[in-house]
Structures are given as C-alpha cells and as structure tokens.
Design a protein around this motif. Structure first.
Motif, short mmCIF file in Angstrom:
data_model
loop_
_atom_site.label_atom_id
_atom_site.label_comp_id
_atom_site.label_asym_id
_atom_site.label_seq_id
_atom_site.Cartn_x
_atom_site.Cartn_y
_atom_site.Cartn_z
N SER A 48 0.79 -1.23 0.00
CA SER A 48 0.00 0.00 0.00
C SER A 48 0.82 1.28 0.00
N LEU A 49 2.16 1.16 0.20
CA LEU A 49 3.04 2.33 0.33
C LEU A 49 2.65 3.20 1.51
N VAL A 131 -9.00 8.76 10.36
CA VAL A 131 -8.56 7.37 10.40
C VAL A 131 -9.45 6.51 9.50
N ARG A 132 -10.74 6.73 9.57
CA ARG A 132 -11.67 5.95 8.74
C ARG A 132 -11.53 6.32 7.26
N ARG A 133 -11.35 7.60 6.97
CA ARG A 133 -11.14 8.00 5.58
C ARG A 133 -9.89 7.34 5.01
N THR A 138 -6.94 3.77 1.45
CA THR A 138 -5.86 2.80 1.28
C THR A 138 -6.36 1.53 0.61
N LEU A 139 -7.53 1.08 1.01
CA LEU A 139 -8.12 -0.11 0.37
C LEU A 139 -8.43 0.17 -1.09
N ALA A 140 -9.00 1.33 -1.37
CA ALA A 140 -9.34 1.68 -2.75
C ALA A 140 -8.09 1.73 -3.63
N ARG A 151 -5.33 10.75 -5.06
CA ARG A 151 -5.29 11.25 -3.68
C ARG A 151 -4.26 12.36 -3.55
N GLN A 152 -3.11 12.17 -4.15
CA GLN A 152 -2.07 13.20 -4.10
C GLN A 152 -2.54 14.48 -4.79
N ASP A 153 -3.21 14.32 -5.93
CA ASP A 153 -3.71 15.49 -6.66
C ASP A 153 -4.73 16.25 -5.83
N TYR A 154 -5.64 15.52 -5.19
CA TYR A 154 -6.67 16.18 -4.38
C TYR A 154 -6.03 16.92 -3.21
N GLU A 155 -5.08 16.29 -2.54
CA GLU A 155 -4.44 16.93 -1.39
C GLU A 155 -3.67 18.17 -1.82
N LYS A 156 -3.06 18.13 -3.00
CA LYS A 156 -2.34 19.30 -3.49
C LYS A 156 -3.30 20.46 -3.76
N VAL A 157 -4.43 20.17 -4.43
CA VAL A 157 -5.42 21.20 -4.71
C VAL A 157 -5.97 21.77 -3.40
#
Length: 402
Positions: A48-49, A131-133, A138-140, A151-157
């Motif tokens: 999962s990195l 934690v739940r998110r 991670t599973l997705a 996920r990285q793109d969303y967090e950057k925006v």
C-alpha cells in the motif's frame, strides 16, 4: 498470492535481514520489542506504500540512516516477481519490479495485495474521521492503483485552496482572489468527485462482507453496517454523527462522477463566505465521515470492548473478501497479516478467527505469547529474537511451543 522471501535493509530495527516464508500460516513468535511488527508493517507497506502505525515515512528508517529498502520475492499463481521499494523521507520514493530500472513508487501498487489487522485498528472505531477515511482510501488504492495519484492530486489542490482562503482572510477579498478561487473550486470539485466516488464504491462493496464477517466472528444476531456521511449532505466533521436510525444507502451512492462534481462545485459556492471567514475548505471528501453501527446503534461510544474488536476485525476480513471478489483468479488471494491480534481476543473468538484465516494462501501472524496462537496456525513457526539490536528469525523447534 504469497511471499517466499523478504529482505529489509535499514528498515526500523533491521540493518540487513532476510526471511523466508512458506505457503499457509507463518507465525513469528517472540517478546515485545524485538521487531515482529516491523516485519508485518513492511509487508503491508510493500502493498500500500503506507504504514498502519505512522502517517509519515520518517520513522520507518533505521536510526542514523537516510533511506530504507524493502525487497521481496512474490508469487501469484505460476508467476514470480521481484519487488523493491526504496523509502526516501523528504524525497520521492522509488520502486523496481523484476530488477528493472527505478520508477516512481506508485507504479508498484497492485502488484502485491495484503490485508493487515493490528491492535491499532481499534482506532477505526475510536479514532477521528481521518482514520476511517484513510482506511477506505488505502483499500481503494490497492484495488485501483491509479487512485494513489488521485489522492495526491486532491491533497495538493486542497492545500493550494486553503492557502488562498487564508490569504483572503487576512488581506480581504479582491477580484484577483475571485478568479483564482474559481480555478481551485473547479479542480477541487473534479478531483474530489472521483475520490468520493471511489469511497462510495468501497462502502457499497464492503457492506455485505462486513455484515457476514461480523456474524462469523461474533456469532451475534446484531447487524454490522456502515453509512457514508458527506459534507454535501450537511455533515459537519466537528460534530459526532447522530445514532438515530438512518438508511444505509444515501442518494450520493447512486450519483455518477459528473453529478458529484457538480454537487461539490455548488456546495463550495454555498459556503464561500464561511470559508473566507475561517480560512479553510469546508466542503469535500476531506470533511466526510463513515459511520459504523450495530443495528441502529453507533459502535463508537456504545459497543462493548468485545463488540468493538469484532467490528474492527470484521472490517479487515470484509476487505480481504472484497479483494477476493475483485480478482477471483486462482493465486490472486491477498496475503492476510494478523499482527498481535490473538492476545486481544477471548478463546472463542481466537478459534473462530483461526478457522476463518486458515483458508488464506498465505497468513503472517505475530504474537508475544505462544499459547495465544491456536495450534492449527503453528505449522510454520519462527522464534524472533534480538541480538545487538538487530532482530533475526530462526525456525521454532518441534515441541518448543509449550
């Protein structure tokens, strides 16, 4: 899917250690603090990195070193792959597959799948919504590796938009701010819609498996379920969800990605003044919650300790079964990892978990007390010891588990 070899270099307590694993159960036994969980964590990271213990990579590096390596020989059906992840805190992690050239670490996702259950998983119920998110994200990503970049793109925006809102809060709203904010609104709505759709798909996929897994573990007549609470529907992350009865499914679960993007965009417009006053983004997947229930009662704050453990274990077993359903090809089963779990369960739940876990193609177990592990899971057992702060694993001799 299984590992035959795992090598750790400068990872946690391991300077350079290699372990061999067999198909079926593999039990790592030894006192607390000798490095058993580090092995379990490393296998999970290869899938999962991410670590189940820490949100950042820094603590994974052995003291005094600046990078770590996880290398493994993995098997899926009749195919073998040599995997390597190079962990570089503060810099981009890299990976290699079959000893090829280094590539961005994200490209290794999907090659190896695993499901790890550990005592930290109690936080899935007791912890914050983040934690739940993270659990669902991670599973997705394991099921759909391309979501890792999303996920990285969303967090950057989100970071850029929040920085702009803070600037507006201190400097006042100007025409320049308005045009820039519009750009970030559109990007947040588009990336957020895809992330939200992926989470909703995970909730839908896990729900029936959770219901069955909870019953298998607890033998309870109560029904385990979950519902997705979105900021689009007025959910406020800063407030505890209501325990009042509510339908499992929401209208959002039926919406397409384009519809979700439009709803997110309109939601951002509706709270713009509040966001400018507070300097933070109030609408989006980063504010959402997944609410867990037994029948119509919230698990958090109301379930007993045993019920909470059974629910968390049910979530992990549901994840395992969802992966099986996603890829039913023989040999594609994920590795199941149980890190110091049996010590927390009563005798009945231990037996039930052992019965459920024995069907895994490969099972990795850690335990501090030998007798906590049911004997049917000790066919391949290793004693993990510590020498000069470097942990090593040696086969458990016949009759040693007394």
């Amino acid at each position: 899917m299984r590992l035959s070899r795992l090598r750790l270099q400068n990872y946690r307590s391991y300077a350079d250690t290699e372990l061999a694993f067999e198909p079926g159960p593999n039990a790592l036994l030894g006192f607390n603090g000798v490095g058993k969980t580090n092995i379990a964590e490393a296998i999970g990271y290869l899938s999962s990195l991410s670590s189940h213990r820490v949100p950042q990579d820094g603590p994974l590096i052995r003291h005094g070193e600046d990078q770590a390596f996880i290398r493994a020989e993995a098997h899926r059906g009749g195919r073998t792959a040599f995997l390597e992840v190079e962990i570089n805190p503060g810099r981009a992690n890299r990976a290699r597959i079959n000893r090829g050239s280094a590539v961005p670490a994200q490209q290794i996702l999907g090659t190896l799948r695993s499901v790890l259950f550990a005592p930290e998983d109690l936080e899935l119920v007791k912890g914050s919504p983040s934690v739940r998110r993270r659990f669902f994200d991670t599973l997705a990503v394991q099921l759909r590796p391309a979501l890792g970049q999303l996920r990285q793109d969303y967090e950057k925006v989100l970071r850029q938009r929040n920085a702009l809102l803070k600037s507006i809060r201190h400097e006042g709203f100007t025409p320049t701010h308005e045009s820039t904010l519009e750009v970030w609104d559109i990007q947040l709505a588009q990336t957020g819609a895809r992330l939200l759709r992926a989470r909703l798909d995970m909730v839908t996929a896990l729900r029936p498996h959770l219901r069955q897994a909870y019953q298998d573990i607890s033998k309870s007549v109560r029904t385990a379920t979950m519902r997705y609470l979105s900021s689009l529907d007025g959910h406020d992350e800063d407030k505890e969800p209501s325990s009042d009865p509510a339908p499992e499914n929401s209208a959002l679960e039926e919406a397409g990605t384009d519809q979700l993007a439009e709803q997110l965009y309109q939601g951002l417009q509706s709270v713009r003044k509040r966001e400018q006053d507070r300097g933070v983004t109030l609408i989006g997947p980063h504010r959402d919650e997944i609410h867990f229930s037994l029948d119509t009662t919230s698990v958090k704050g109301y379930a007993s300790h045993g019920e909470t453990w059974s629910f968390c274990l049910g979530l992990r077993l549901a994840s395992y079964r969802a992966m099986l359903e996603d890829d039913p090809e023989p040999g594609a089963e994920p590795i199941l990892i149980l890190d110091d779990v049996f010590a927390e369960l009563d005798a009945k739940r231990r037996r039930r978990l052992a019965e459920l876990a024995t069907g895994a193609e490969q099972l990795i177990i850690t335990a501090a007390v030998d007798d906590d592990v049911p004997s049917i899971l000790l066919s391949n057992a290793y004693r993990v010891g510590s020498e000069n702060q470097i942990s090593t694993a040696v086969p458990l001799k016949a009759g040693e588990n007394q």
